[in-house]
Design a protein around this motif. Structure first.
Motif, PDB file in Angstrom:
ATOM      1  N   TYR A  19       1.613  23.001 -61.730  1.00 12.09           N
ATOM      2  CA  TYR A  19       2.809  23.355 -60.955  1.00 12.09           C
ATOM      3  C   TYR A  19       3.894  22.301 -61.129  1.00 12.09           C
ATOM      4  N   LYS A  20       5.030  22.712 -61.653  1.00 13.17           N
ATOM      5  CA  LYS A  20       6.209  21.851 -61.742  1.00 13.17           C
ATOM      6  C   LYS A  20       7.403  22.649 -61.239  1.00 13.17           C
ATOM      7  N   GLU A  21       7.873  22.288 -60.054  1.00 13.40           N
ATOM      8  CA  GLU A  21       8.913  23.076 -59.390  1.00 13.40           C
ATOM      9  C   GLU A  21      10.157  23.246 -60.248  1.00 13.40           C
ATOM     10  N   GLU A  22      10.591  22.174 -60.878  1.00 11.10           N
ATOM     11  CA  GLU A  22      11.805  22.239 -61.685  1.00 11.10           C
ATOM     12  C   GLU A  22      11.677  23.245 -62.816  1.00 11.10           C
ATOM     13  N   ASP A  23      10.503  23.245 -63.465  1.00 11.26           N
ATOM     14  CA  ASP A  23      10.288  24.174 -64.574  1.00 11.26           C
ATOM     15  C   ASP A  23      10.253  25.622 -64.089  1.00 11.26           C
ATOM     16  N   ILE A  24       9.658  25.833 -62.913  1.00  9.29           N
ATOM     17  CA  ILE A  24       9.552  27.195 -62.384  1.00  9.29           C
ATOM     18  C   ILE A  24      10.928  27.722 -61.994  1.00  9.29           C
ATOM     19  N   ILE A  68      12.746  31.055 -63.473  1.00 13.30           N
ATOM     20  CA  ILE A  68      13.231  32.158 -62.633  1.00 13.30           C
ATOM     21  C   ILE A  68      14.712  32.420 -62.909  1.00 13.30           C
ATOM     22  N   ARG A  69      15.467  31.346 -63.025  1.00 11.48           N
ATOM     23  CA  ARG A  69      16.906  31.495 -63.269  1.00 11.48           C
ATOM     24  C   ARG A  69      17.157  32.136 -64.637  1.00 11.48           C
ATOM     25  N   GLU A  70      16.467  31.626 -65.660  1.00 12.54           N
ATOM     26  CA  GLU A  70      16.665  32.165 -67.007  1.00 12.54           C
ATOM     27  C   GLU A  70      16.232  33.618 -67.107  1.00 12.54           C
ATOM     28  N   ASP A  71      15.111  33.964 -66.469  1.00  9.91           N
ATOM     29  CA  ASP A  71      14.643  35.350 -66.491  1.00  9.91           C
ATOM     30  C   ASP A  71      15.654  36.272 -65.808  1.00  9.91           C
ATOM     31  N   SER A  72      16.231  35.795 -64.704  1.00 14.58           N
ATOM     32  CA  SER A  72      17.216  36.605 -63.979  1.00 14.58           C
ATOM     33  C   SER A  72      18.467  36.812 -64.826  1.00 14.58           C
TER      34      SER A  72
END
Length: 409
Positions: free
Chosen positions: A173-178, A182-186
């Motif tokens: 789990y790495k919050e920044e990567d997640i 999410i942003r890129e997928d959106s």
């Protein structure tokens, strides 16, 4: 004290621009009209999305309310909005957030929807979802764009997404990567649907100090027409030090204008022989005390130093409101602001000398001010009072926010 350091050069230049090309009385009337109009500019913000997307909760948070307060937007897991509902800001009644009916039903027709909600009344649209943006969001955005208005995509409840990722992938789990994913997928999904350069913001209304909450505030402020930025900025909740600094800056630009109004109150009272109920050197007293009280009240509410705002900030971050109140140092910020309180301050601070210095500082740019006898001193005195309290209240607000954001033991 060196008088030339009392008034910033940009303010002196603005004063000169107002007065050098127009007769003095006309310029004063222009200043008064500006102050009367600036806080009355209407701002209508449309918030739309599918049922359960968090529209109402977002509207409450951005207005500085919790979900259970009077005048808060109704929240729930099912659609509670059947028609456009306006929710006014508690301190700026001309700022309205509109909770629009949910979208996404079978056969959704965006043009019919925009006609139903009266498209023309809104300055811009916020399109909210809790998951991936779907066809209904894309169709609505395209319709809004075709009709010449701006829209922004908000991905709400991002804290729930992160918790889900953490439960399933605790070891990597790495919050920044997640958040990046999410942003890129959106963005990629919206682009694939035909939206060029979509602006996507990741939010959590339960943790408004995190993620993109400040970024959406800043973006909207930057992209609004200049005459609407002021009221939008002042209406924003105080969850970020950057916002507090911007509020201080915008208030600062208005101080010399209020001082001009104060000066004219003195001159008018001298000619009319108005009764002076209280004795404050070089002020017209009743008119100027009311002016100062009203401006200080605006400072207090905008910086969130009133009792209601302190309670909300404490609730938001799980703090005791008395702990937040304990770091407030300005007397007028921790008490009810009254004529008597301001009167006492005026008579206890020896402000006349500072008023003379401010007037001397402005003389080279607006010579007429210093020739208006006590009116000129009223200008300087009011300028110094408001400048001092603005600085003190802004610093109090910064301390209160820092206290609210402190990690709990």
């Amino acid at each position: 004290m060196d008088s030339k350091n009392l008034v910033p050069e940009n303010e002196l230049q603005e004063m000169r621009n107002y007065f050098e090309n127009e007769d003095f009385a006309g310029a004063v009337e222009e200043v008064k009209k500006y102050l009367e109009d600036i806080d009355q500019v209407p701002l209508n913000i449309a918030v739309t999305g599918e049922p359960g997307s968090g529209k109402s909760t977002f509207i409450n948070v951005i207005r500085g309310l919790n979900d259970e307060e009077k005048d808060s937007a109704k929240t729930g897991v099912v659609e509670t909005t059947m028609s456009p509902t306006a929710y006014l800001h508690p301190h700026h009644r001309n700022v309205r957030y509109w909770d629009l009916p949910g979208i996404g039903s079978p056969g959704f027709k965006p043009m019919d929807y925009l006609k139903l909600v009266e498209f023309d009344r809104y300055d811009f649209f916020l399109i909210i979802t809790t998951e991936r943006f779907r066809e209904c969001h894309i169709l609505l955005a395209q319709a809004i764009q075709s009709m010449g208005k701006k829209f922004y995509f908000l991905r709400s409840k991002i804290d729930s997404d992160l918790k889900g990722y953490k439960r399933g992938r605790a070891n990597c789990y790495k919050e920044e990567d997640i958040l990046k994913k999410i942003r890129e997928d959106s963005i990629n999904g919206l682009k694939a649907g035909g939206i060029g350069n979509p602006q996507v913001f990741l939010l959590s209304c339960l943790e408004p100090d995190k993620y993109d909450f400040y970024l959406i505030q800043k973006t909207l402020e930057d992209e609004l027409p200049s005459h609407k930025r002021h009221i939008f900025l002042l209406s924003q909740p105080n969850f970020f030090q950057q916002a507090l600094k911007k509020k201080r800056k915008t208030f600062r630009l208005h101080i010399w204008k209020w001082a001009i109004v104060s000066m004219m109150n003195v001159i008018t009272s001298q000619f009319s022989g108005a009764h002076r109920a209280l004795s404050v050197p070089h002020l017209s007293t009743n008119g100027d005390l009311t002016l100062i009280v009203n401006v200080l009240e605006e400072y207090k509410k905008a910086f969130g130093l009133d009792t209601r705002s302190l309670q909300l900030l404490a609730d938001t971050f799980g703090k005791d409101p008395e702990d937040l109140r304990s770091v407030i140092e300005t007397p007028t910020a921790s008490q009810e602001i009254t004529h008597e309180l301001v009167f006492h301050h005026l008579n206890s601070q020896g402000l006349t000398d500072m008023g003379r210095l401010v007037t001397a500082c402005t003389n080279q740019f607006v010579p007429k001010i210093s020739t208006l006898a006590s009116g000129g001193i009223a200008f300087g005195t009011t300028y110094w009072i408001l400048s001092s309290f603005l600085a003190n209240m802004a610093e109090d607000a910064a301390r209160v926010l820092s206290k609210a954001l402190e990690a709990s033991d």
